[in-house]
Design a protein around this motif. Structure first.
Motif, mmCIF file in Angstrom:
data_model
loop_
_atom_site.group_PDB
_atom_site.id
_atom_site.type_symbol
_atom_site.label_atom_id
_atom_site.label_comp_id
_atom_site.label_asym_id
_atom_site.label_seq_id
_atom_site.Cartn_x
_atom_site.Cartn_y
_atom_site.Cartn_z
ATOM 1 N N PRO A 291 44.730 37.274 43.055
ATOM 2 C CA PRO A 291 44.343 37.519 44.525
ATOM 3 C C PRO A 291 42.784 38.197 44.591
ATOM 4 C CG PRO A 291 46.971 37.800 44.122
ATOM 5 C CD PRO A 291 46.389 37.590 43.216
ATOM 6 N N HIS A 292 41.759 38.184 45.028
ATOM 7 C CA HIS A 292 40.898 38.829 45.485
ATOM 8 C C HIS A 292 40.355 38.936 44.114
ATOM 9 C CE1 HIS A 292 42.093 38.566 49.165
ATOM 10 N NE2 HIS A 292 44.087 39.391 48.688
ATOM 11 N N SER A 293 40.306 38.617 43.114
ATOM 12 C CA SER A 293 39.348 38.754 41.669
ATOM 13 C C SER A 293 38.937 37.679 41.360
ATOM 14 C CB SER A 293 40.134 39.843 40.670
ATOM 15 O OG SER A 293 41.295 38.377 40.309
ATOM 16 N N GLY A 294 38.148 38.052 40.159
ATOM 17 C CA GLY A 294 37.074 36.565 39.921
ATOM 18 C C GLY A 294 37.918 36.406 38.182
ATOM 19 N N MET A 295 39.573 36.473 37.983
ATOM 20 C CA MET A 295 40.481 36.369 36.997
ATOM 21 C C MET A 295 40.959 35.275 37.083
ATOM 22 S SD MET A 295 39.942 39.130 35.183
ATOM 23 C CE MET A 295 41.394 39.488 33.455
ATOM 24 N N LEU A 296 41.195 33.995 36.063
ATOM 25 C CA LEU A 296 41.145 33.013 36.358
ATOM 26 C C LEU A 296 42.529 32.426 35.178
ATOM 27 C CD1 LEU A 296 41.165 29.455 37.718
ATOM 28 C CD2 LEU A 296 39.780 29.652 35.857
ATOM 29 N N ALA A 297 43.577 31.835 35.197
ATOM 30 C CA ALA A 297 44.408 31.641 34.566
ATOM 31 C C ALA A 297 44.809 30.350 34.386
ATOM 32 C CB ALA A 297 45.813 31.710 34.742
ATOM 33 N N SER A 298 44.498 29.280 33.023
ATOM 34 C CA SER A 298 44.838 28.185 32.693
ATOM 35 C C SER A 298 45.949 28.549 31.606
ATOM 36 C CB SER A 298 43.227 27.444 32.286
ATOM 37 O OG SER A 298 42.546 27.729 30.927
ATOM 38 N N ALA A 299 46.675 26.900 32.254
ATOM 39 C CA ALA A 299 47.602 26.473 31.566
ATOM 40 C C ALA A 299 47.592 25.574 30.864
ATOM 41 C CB ALA A 299 49.120 26.726 31.980
ATOM 42 N N GLY A 300 47.835 24.673 29.632
ATOM 43 C CA GLY A 300 47.454 23.484 28.560
ATOM 44 C C GLY A 300 48.419 23.611 27.669
ATOM 45 N N ASP A 301 49.407 22.392 26.992
ATOM 46 C CA ASP A 301 49.673 22.319 25.521
ATOM 47 C C ASP A 301 50.283 23.570 25.508
ATOM 48 O OD1 ASP A 301 50.015 21.385 23.068
ATOM 49 O OD2 ASP A 301 48.426 22.799 22.235
ATOM 50 N N ASN A 302 50.917 24.503 24.707
ATOM 51 C CA ASN A 302 51.683 25.755 24.493
ATOM 52 C C ASN A 302 51.190 27.521 25.355
ATOM 53 O OD1 ASN A 302 50.113 25.800 22.433
ATOM 54 N ND2 ASN A 302 52.816 26.188 20.933
ATOM 55 N N TYR A 303 49.940 27.315 25.651
ATOM 56 C CA TYR A 303 49.243 28.490 25.722
ATOM 57 C C TYR A 303 48.414 28.513 26.813
ATOM 58 C CZ TYR A 303 45.117 25.825 24.051
ATOM 59 O OH TYR A 303 44.000 24.709 23.740
ATOM 60 N N VAL A 304 48.146 30.090 27.390
ATOM 61 C CA VAL A 304 47.799 29.764 28.728
ATOM 62 C C VAL A 304 46.867 31.243 28.042
ATOM 63 C CG1 VAL A 304 47.704 31.849 31.128
ATOM 64 C CG2 VAL A 304 49.886 29.568 30.122
ATOM 65 N N ARG A 305 45.175 31.065 29.067
ATOM 66 C CA ARG A 305 44.203 31.109 29.106
ATOM 67 C C ARG A 305 43.667 32.435 30.173
ATOM 68 N NH1 ARG A 305 40.423 27.894 24.119
ATOM 69 N NH2 ARG A 305 41.387 28.864 22.917
ATOM 70 N N ILE A 306 43.135 33.698 30.309
ATOM 71 C CA ILE A 306 42.250 34.128 31.044
ATOM 72 C C ILE A 306 41.387 33.882 31.133
ATOM 73 C CG2 ILE A 306 42.830 36.604 32.568
ATOM 74 C CD1 ILE A 306 45.254 34.711 31.720
ATOM 75 N N TRP A 307 40.418 34.060 31.875
ATOM 76 C CA TRP A 307 38.761 34.239 32.145
ATOM 77 C C TRP A 307 38.327 34.238 33.398
ATOM 78 C CZ3 TRP A 307 37.089 30.320 28.017
ATOM 79 C CH2 TRP A 307 38.088 29.258 28.150
ATOM 80 N N ASP A 308 37.089 35.289 33.103
ATOM 81 C CA ASP A 308 36.462 36.024 34.072
ATOM 82 C C ASP A 308 35.275 35.680 34.212
ATOM 83 O OD1 ASP A 308 35.724 38.215 35.446
ATOM 84 O OD2 ASP A 308 35.031 40.356 33.943
ATOM 85 N N LEU A 309 36.144 35.332 35.863
ATOM 86 C CA LEU A 309 34.502 34.460 36.233
ATOM 87 C C LEU A 309 33.470 34.972 36.108
ATOM 88 C CD1 LEU A 309 36.794 31.923 38.742
ATOM 89 C CD2 LEU A 309 35.967 31.625 36.265
ATOM 90 N N MET A 310 33.610 35.970 37.113
ATOM 91 C CA MET A 310 32.407 37.305 37.418
ATOM 92 C C MET A 310 31.326 37.561 36.251
ATOM 93 S SD MET A 310 32.785 37.653 40.375
ATOM 94 C CE MET A 310 31.888 39.127 41.017
ATOM 95 N N ALA A 311 32.140 36.945 34.752
ATOM 96 C CA ALA A 311 31.730 38.045 33.312
ATOM 97 C C ALA A 311 31.024 36.227 33.349
ATOM 98 C CB ALA A 311 32.487 38.016 32.760
ATOM 99 N N GLY A 312 30.544 35.324 33.870
ATOM 100 C CA GLY A 312 30.198 33.852 33.259
ATOM 101 C C GLY A 312 31.094 33.027 32.683
#
Length: 317
Positions: A291-312
């Protein structure tokens, strides 16, 4: 030895050492039935059978008269101790109990909640969408006007309208009071994402036909279509930091960002380009934005990855 249309012929011949003049396997895949045809050298013996891979070895051994050499593999059974290691993690979760259990006629494909009060819970199960009061866990509405399983649903912020996507490729808008169908849009394959844009007058959807589409509700027109994905699109959301950005996840291993203002700027109806593309490294089943941030979490296979969309789209873990 001669093989015709033989899949994995080298591996089978080395493992089985079969003395036969013809072995034809029509289809072979782990755990799936397949068709095998073979005949013995110097004889008129011929058979066709559809058998499971696990029985192929026994079947050929019987024909060669080597059944006596077959020995059943005994799988060692390890008894369960019945003891669970006590940790702060399982002590925390053991405090939670199930207060309500509901059975449905078919598979539950999605559970979602209204983002604004009264925060109704939507359950997509089989060919119905059940709308629950989150406080009493009682059914307020049942939307049943579907002919194929429903995969996704979301409610508008005012609580008056519901959008749902189903296996037949339809995206339908319902009046929750009367449950009447107000609008209907279509994809070429099953729809797994159907959500309102913030203004409530537009919706976007994503499908197994690899497309992401933007529709206008008042005019019932398709405004734009993105074809950047190369496989089924199974999840999507509107960015929490910009109402003009849509984020989707696909079985092509990517998360893509699309700007819904593209149709205004370009004057075109479709595009094969994405504003930003991230590689998860496996089929993406779910995405969520903090919420209210540029952080995105993606889930697939057996792991979760965290991305900073504001940093490209920088990968943080």
């Amino acid at each position: 030895m001669e093989y015709e249309h033989l899949l994995y012929s080298i591996e089978l011949s080395e493992i089985l050492s079969i003395t036969i003049d013809c072995l034809d396997i029509s289809y072979l895949r782990d755990g799936v039935l397949f068709h095998v045809r073979f005949s013995r050298i110097g004889s008129q013996y011929y058979r066709e059978h559809t058998i499971s891979p696990s029985r192929l070895f026994i079947f050929i051994a019987m024909l060669q008269g080597k059944m006596s050499s077959y020995k059943k593999v005994i799988v060692k059974q390890t008894p369960l101790s019945g003891k669970v290691e006590e940790t702060p993690e399982n002590r925390y979760w053991s405090k939670f109990t199930s207060k309500h259990t509901e059975k449905f006629a078919g598979k539950v494909s999605q559970i979602s909640f209204g983002e604004k009060a009264p925060h109704n819970m939507l359950v997509c199960a089989a060919t119905r969408v059940h709308v629950y009061d989150i406080d009493t866990m009682t059914v307020k509405k049942n939307v049943t006007r579907f002919t194929t399983p429903v995969n996704c649903a979301s409610v508008r912020d005012d609580g008056q309208a519901l959008i749902a996507g189903s296996d037949d490729g339809l995206v339908q808008l319902f009046d929750l009071s009367s449950r009447a169908i107000l609008r209907s849009f279509s994809h070429k394959s099953a729809v797994h994402v159907a959500k309102f844009v913030e203004d409530g007058t537009r919706i976007f959807s994503a499908s197994d036909d690899k497309t992401v589409k933007l529709f206008d509700l008042p005019s019932e027109a398709e405004l734009f279509s993105w074809t950047a994905h190369t496989d089924h699109v199974r999840c999507g959301l509107q960015s929490s930091i910009s109402p003009d950005v849509i984020v989707t996840g696909s079985y092509d291993h990517t998360i893509k960002l699309f700007d819904i203002r593209d149709h205004v700027i370009s004057g075109q109806k479709s595009s094969s380009n994405a504003t930003l593309s991230l590689d998860h490294g496996a089929p993406v089943n779910s995405i969520v934005m903090f919420p209210h941030s540029g952080m995105l979490a993606s889930a697939g296979d057996n792991y979760v990855r965290i991305w900073d969309l504001m940093a490209g789209g920088k990968l943080l873990n």
